[in-house]
Enzyme design. Structure first.
Site: not given
Ligand code: VAH
Length: 313
Positions: A6, A33, A140, A144
């Site tokens: 990455g 990638i 996301y 995580k």
């Molecule tokens: C986002 N920059 O905005 C990332 C980050 C806390 C924000 O995880 O998704």
């Protein structure tokens, strides 16, 4: 050898530069990638890696047998809401592939970024602690959160020395942000210098924990350099950074560019994401376990960002 997966991303680009400065260019294999971005092109060994392609990834681990792996490939919050299944697949399956090969090839240390996005609407909003209710409502965010559970699991079950940081929103001038909710705080500097004005997609009073990339990279390296017995948390460490609103950032920029004009877009899907995240973070554990100490406050970051961006814009 150190493998950075990455390397073309906002963190990856800066981490490659920093790690090559410490260990020497040829010790750090950059990979992503697609082909290298301008920032790291022709600046050292580079490989095309797709963390979802097990054969390709296995081949890279076999070729370099890395002693350290930094897995920074991910789809961030805003893009993740547009491509939820792809975000889950890349963020989750990609991580599990790396965990498995790190165990197979006995990688000494693995770094993997988490985020304040692991917190949700029912998490404490102020001084959010290391442990609390976590109900992230973005793909996301919960990818995580699940990733943190996998990381700790591989430490306990396989003894894998994996380390992680819950980054706030990151602000840097060497690389563009990757489609997140905090990207406004980078775009604003480019627009202030190019056009003297910026339309923020987050409202004036949206407080978020942010951090200058210098601090984020230094934190990453100091966490990775700390003796293993000091690392008490194998999910991911909170880092507080600096909490501010778009209005406060605009006022700080105006101290340097007095004519700067700030405007606000009234509807953007990223507002709801920002509203689900904490306003400030408690990073006592990072301070106690591995001596974390922030260096850049809002004025210092703003001055440094403008000074460096001016030279390349
Ligand atoms: C986002 N920059 O905005 C990332 C980050 C806390 C924000 O995880 O998704």
């Amino acid at each position: 050898k150190i493998l950075v997966i990455g390397a073309n991303g906002q963190i990856g680009t800066e981490l490659v530069v920093a790690l090559r400065g410490i260990h020497g260019v040829d010790k750090v294999i950059a990979s992503d990638i697609n082909n290298p971005t301008y920032a790291i092109r022709n600046s050292g060994p580079y490989e095309l890696v797709n963390v979802l392609d097990k054969d390709n990834l296995h081949h890279i681990f076999e070729k370099y047998r890395p002693t350290q792996v930094y897995l920074l490939a991910a789809i961030l919050s805003a893009v993740g809401e547009q491509k939820p299944k792809m975000a889950w697949d890349l963020n989750m399956t990609g991580l599990i592939h790396v965990l498995d090969f790190a165990v197979e090839f006995k990688t000494a240390k693995v770094f993997w970024p988490s985020s304040i996005a692991v917190f949700g609407p029912h998490s404490p909003q102020f001084n959010t602690p290391q442990y609390c209710v976590m109900d992230p409502n973005t793909v996301y965010g919960f990818s995580k959160l699940a990733g943190e559970r996998w990381a700790e699991y591989y430490f306990v079950k396989h003894g894998l020395d994996i380390r992680s940081i819950r980054y706030p929103g990151l602000i840097g001038w060497k690389a563009s942000p990757g489609g997140g909710t905090t990207d406004y705080a980078v775009h604003i500097f480019h627009e202030a210098l190019k056009k003297g004005k910026y339309e923020s997609f987050l409202s004036a009073d949206t407080t978020l924990p942010m951090m200058y990339m210098e601090d984020a990279i230094r934190a990453t390296i100091s966490l990775m350099d700390a003796p293993a017995d000091q690392i008490k948390i194998r999910s991911s460490y909170n880092l507080a950074g600096i909490s501010f609103t778009p209005a406060q950032l605009a006022d700080e920029i105006k101290k340097h560019i007095s004519a700067f004009e700030m405007g606000y877009v009234d509807t953007d899907p990223r507002q709801a994401i920002a509203d689900s995240w904490p306003k400030s973070i408690d990073d006592n554990s990072a301070q106690q376990d591995w001596g974390w100490k922030l260096e850049y406050d809002l004025p210092k970051m703003t001055a440094d960002m403008l000074e460096n961006l001016k030279k390349i814009i």
